[in-house]
Every structure is written in structure tokens, then in C-alpha cells.
Design an enzyme around this catalytic site. Sequence first.
Site, PDB file in Angstrom:
ATOM      1  N   ASP A   1      -0.019   5.129   1.073  1.00  0.00           N
ATOM      2  CA  ASP A   1      -0.164   6.053   2.206  1.00  0.00           C
ATOM      3  C   ASP A   1      -0.249   5.299   3.537  1.00  0.00           C
ATOM      4  O   ASP A   1      -1.083   4.412   3.705  1.00  0.00           O
ATOM      5  CB  ASP A   1      -1.414   6.922   2.022  1.00  0.00           C
ATOM      6  CG  ASP A   1      -1.357   7.740   0.737  1.00  0.00           C
ATOM      7  OD1 ASP A   1      -0.255   8.142   0.330  1.00  0.00           O
ATOM      8  OD2 ASP A   1      -2.427   7.972   0.135  1.00  0.00           O
TER       9      ASP A   1
ATOM     10  N   ASP B   1       0.865  -1.169   0.000  1.00  0.00           N
ATOM     11  CA  ASP B   1       0.000   0.000   0.000  1.00  0.00           C
ATOM     12  C   ASP B   1       0.914   1.235   0.000  1.00  0.00           C
ATOM     13  O   ASP B   1       2.107   1.127   0.281  1.00  0.00           O
ATOM     14  CB  ASP B   1      -0.884  -0.041   1.252  1.00  0.00           C
ATOM     15  CG  ASP B   1      -1.628   1.243   1.445  1.00  0.00           C
ATOM     16  OD1 ASP B   1      -2.312   1.680   0.494  1.00  0.00           O
ATOM     17  OD2 ASP B   1      -1.515   1.835   2.539  1.00  0.00           O
TER      18      ASP B   1
HETATM   19 MG   LIG Z   1      -2.816   3.131   3.600  1.00  0.00          MG
END
Ligand SMILES: [Mg+2]
Length: 196
Positions: free
Chosen positions: A12, A10
Amino acid sequence: MSGRWGVFLDRDGTVNEEVGLIDDPKRLRLIPGAASAIRRLREAGAVLVVTTNQPVVARGLLDEAGLGRVHARLESLLGEEGATLDAVLFCPHHPEAHHPEAADPRYRRECECRKPKPGLLLEGARRFGLDLGSCYMVGDSTRDVAAGRAAGCRAALLLKTGVAGGDGTCPDARPDAVLDNLEAAADWILQREGRA
Ligand SMILES: [Mg+2]
Ligand SMILES: [Zn+2]
């Protein structure tokens, strides 16, 4: 013949600090240790693919060229620490934009790529010839864990960085491990791969 193995990350809260929607490259800051984790995974032979939901596009806050500049900054910051990614795959869609009057209707739809759906992971596997059963998903939200499960990854790891699983999106998604940060996830994966 089996394919290559890889790690889906992922973005962020996993690689860079969670600071809300990032609509300007200057807002992007790496989480300490993330670059060295990526470098070590690559040295062990992993293909590294970032998979990220970016409804910032559907909301009309940033166009795809602008998002490209954010990702160029991400790759440049990682590069300063000797880390490289194979690809950054993103979902620009949103099923029901929060501000319909301001949102771009071209991106307002149900899609197959918005996590927890596995579309981005499947695309990464296709592009790089990965064997999904030999891949790992690492993220800070339950929707990342669910996407990893849906794609059939070998393991899905939840991090305590970013939202630390507090998104509540997929409460039934069970991670294989809950780890402090991406560094710890790299340790866990390399141990599982017999390369620690
Ligand atoms: Mg995230
Ligand atoms: Zn999408």
C-alpha cells in the site's frame, strides 16, 4: 556461492494507491508507473517479493481467503501491464488490536513478521535463495526502511508516494535515498546494478 538478488516491495502506497485498509479488491488501484517499474526490475533479473502488514485480518475485516482475492486483483492488474510478482508475503497479525471486541484473537499477538521486523524479508530470502546483502527494500513508510535495515539489505529506499515517510513509526530509520515513486526507485536500483 552467492544467491540471487531481489527487490522487496511494500504494497500500500508503494505499488497500489494508499486508500486506508483495503477490505475489497475493487478498492485496489495501481500507482501509475508501478507496473512498468516491476517489469523493468524483473527484466534485469530481480526476484520481486511484496511484503505487507495487513492488520485488516487481525481486525476481523477480512479473512485470509478475502486477502487472497485482493492479492489476485493486484497480480491481475499488474499482469495487464506485463508485470509479475514472485510472491506476496503478508503479516496478518496485530500486537494490540484497535477494536479488541471485534478483533480475531487468533491473530492478536507479537510476531516476527510485522514490519519493522524483518521476518517477511527473511522468509522471501529463504524461499527464493536470495542473498540479502544483494537485495533492496522499497517502501513509503519508515517501518519499511527499518525492516530493510534489519534484514541486512544492500539499500532501503523511501518513496514520496503513499504516506511518504510520514508514519513516524521508526524515526531513526535512515533511507539510502528518498525518491518520487517506484519508477524512480527502479531507476536508482538499475543504476546501482550497472544496468541503467
Ligand atoms: Mg505502505
Ligand atoms: Zn505477523
